[in-house]
Write a protein that holds these residues in place. Structure first.
Motif, PDB file in Angstrom:
ATOM      1  N   GLU A  18       0.831  -1.200   0.000  1.00  0.00           N
ATOM      2  CA  GLU A  18       0.000   0.000   0.000  1.00  0.00           C
ATOM      3  C   GLU A  18       0.867   1.251   0.000  1.00  0.00           C
ATOM      4  O   GLU A  18       1.941   1.280   0.601  1.00  0.00           O
ATOM      5  N   THR A  20       0.557   5.887  -0.465  1.00  0.00           N
ATOM      6  CA  THR A  20      -0.260   7.083  -0.636  1.00  0.00           C
ATOM      7  C   THR A  20       0.214   7.809  -1.893  1.00  0.00           C
ATOM      8  O   THR A  20       1.245   7.462  -2.486  1.00  0.00           O
ATOM      9  N   THR A  43      -3.953   4.616  -1.729  1.00  0.00           N
ATOM     10  CA  THR A  43      -5.014   5.021  -0.817  1.00  0.00           C
ATOM     11  C   THR A  43      -5.686   6.314  -1.268  1.00  0.00           C
ATOM     12  O   THR A  43      -5.143   7.083  -2.039  1.00  0.00           O
ATOM     13  N   HIS A  70      -7.765   3.329  -4.726  1.00  0.00           N
ATOM     14  CA  HIS A  70      -8.866   3.227  -3.761  1.00  0.00           C
ATOM     15  C   HIS A  70      -9.977   4.211  -4.118  1.00  0.00           C
ATOM     16  O   HIS A  70      -9.715   5.337  -4.540  1.00  0.00           O
ATOM     17  N   SER A  72     -13.077   5.907  -2.007  1.00  0.00           N
ATOM     18  CA  SER A  72     -13.654   6.108  -0.681  1.00  0.00           C
ATOM     19  C   SER A  72     -15.095   6.583  -0.853  1.00  0.00           C
ATOM     20  O   SER A  72     -15.336   7.738  -1.214  1.00  0.00           O
ATOM     21  N   TYR A 262       0.605  -3.154   4.764  1.00  0.00           N
ATOM     22  CA  TYR A 262       0.375  -1.738   5.030  1.00  0.00           C
ATOM     23  C   TYR A 262       1.736  -1.134   5.388  1.00  0.00           C
ATOM     24  O   TYR A 262       2.385  -1.573   6.347  1.00  0.00           O
TER      25      TYR A 262
END
Length: 279
Positions: A18, A20, A43, A70, A72, A262
């Motif tokens: 994972e 960002t 993310t 991702h 959300s 993670y």
């Protein structure tokens, strides 16, 4: 090779990680350590806009890996925003694999109260999504009653199957193998055959792990330090967790299981740990 070592090798096959949107430099530093095709989840943070996530997806593709952006649900302000996000991902060739979650906001900022509403919107298929990952909660969720978690999971899986979308479950990270394996066994007892990736905390400072764990309701500080055998100023790796997981993992009972790391901003350190462990 003993049974636990054999199981660990099986679990470590095709791991995902994972990142960002801001972790592109970390990805660049880690790219030589990661096999081609490695799935990299990107993310969706409130502090990062779509352009940053698109740049991250482009970088993942440029390094020969597979981006998994991702979505959300509760952060999406409109159907148009979802449509535009998926269209932008499709334009850069990053819409085939998607992770859909409810997201952090307590109240939806638009018409999508949960991940199921995104799945049933019809927009995933429109933008050539093929594979959808959803979340599993072996140790429960601080904001969702336990008796609602199973019907929520089965509803999402049924909706994906009805739309001919390949489903995968990625669990929240944890520190105890027993509840994870018990949960996976319960998933299989319900007739669910979808692949499961067990969430694993990459090597990081114990205090940082504690912050994430507390927010997600995963562990207490005392329990975390005990499980890793470290004080709160130390750095902890997932060795003990994975050793316990591999020891009690039974393919005939638990089915197809892999690992999802993670990285907590330490993508390079996690990639190095994986490489060292596989030697």
């Amino acid at each position: 090779m003993g049974g636990a070592a054999r199981n660990l090798a099986t679990l470590m096959t095709g791991v995902s990680l994972e990142m960002t949107g801001k972790d592109v430099p970390e990805l660049a530093a880690a790219r030589e350590l990661l096999p081609a095709g490695t799935r990299i989840n990107i993310t969706s943070l409130a502090t990062e806009d779509l352009s940053l996530r698109l740049a991250a997806a482009r970088a993942v593709k440029a390094y020969g890996m597979t981006p998994v952006p991702h979505l959300s649900a509760r952060r999406l302000t409109s159907v148009a925003e979802l449509d535009e996000t998926l269209a932008a991902l499709h334009t850069i060739g990053a819409s085939e694999n998607i992770f859909v979650a409810g997201g952090d906001p307590d109240r939806p900022q638009g018409p999508f109260p949960d991940s199921l509403s995104v799945i049933t919107s019809g927009l995933l298929e429109t933008h050539v999504v093929r594979r959808v990952s959803i979340t599993g909660y072996p140790e429960g969720h601080p904001g969702i009653p336990d008796d609602a978690l199973w019907p929520t999971l089965t509803s999402k899986l049924a909706a994906l199957e009805a739309r001919d979308l390949h489903a995968e479950i990625i669990t929240q990270f944890g520190f105890d193998a027993d509840p994870v394996l018990d949960w996976i066994a319960a998933v299989r007892e319900r007739g669910i055959t979808a692949g499961i990736r067990v969430g694993v905390p990459g090597p990081a400072g114990v205090s940082r792990l504690l912050r994430y764990a507390t927010r997600l309701g995963v562990a207490t500080g005392t329990g975390l330090a005990r499980r890793f055998g470290a004080d709160l100023l130390a750095t902890a790796g997932p060795d003990r967790f994975l050793e316990a997981l591999a020891t009690d993992y039974h393919p005939d009972r638990h089915g197809l299981v892999g690992l999802h790391f993670y990285t907590f901003g330490g993508l390079r350190a996690t990639a190095q740990w994986i490489t060292d462990t596989e030697k």
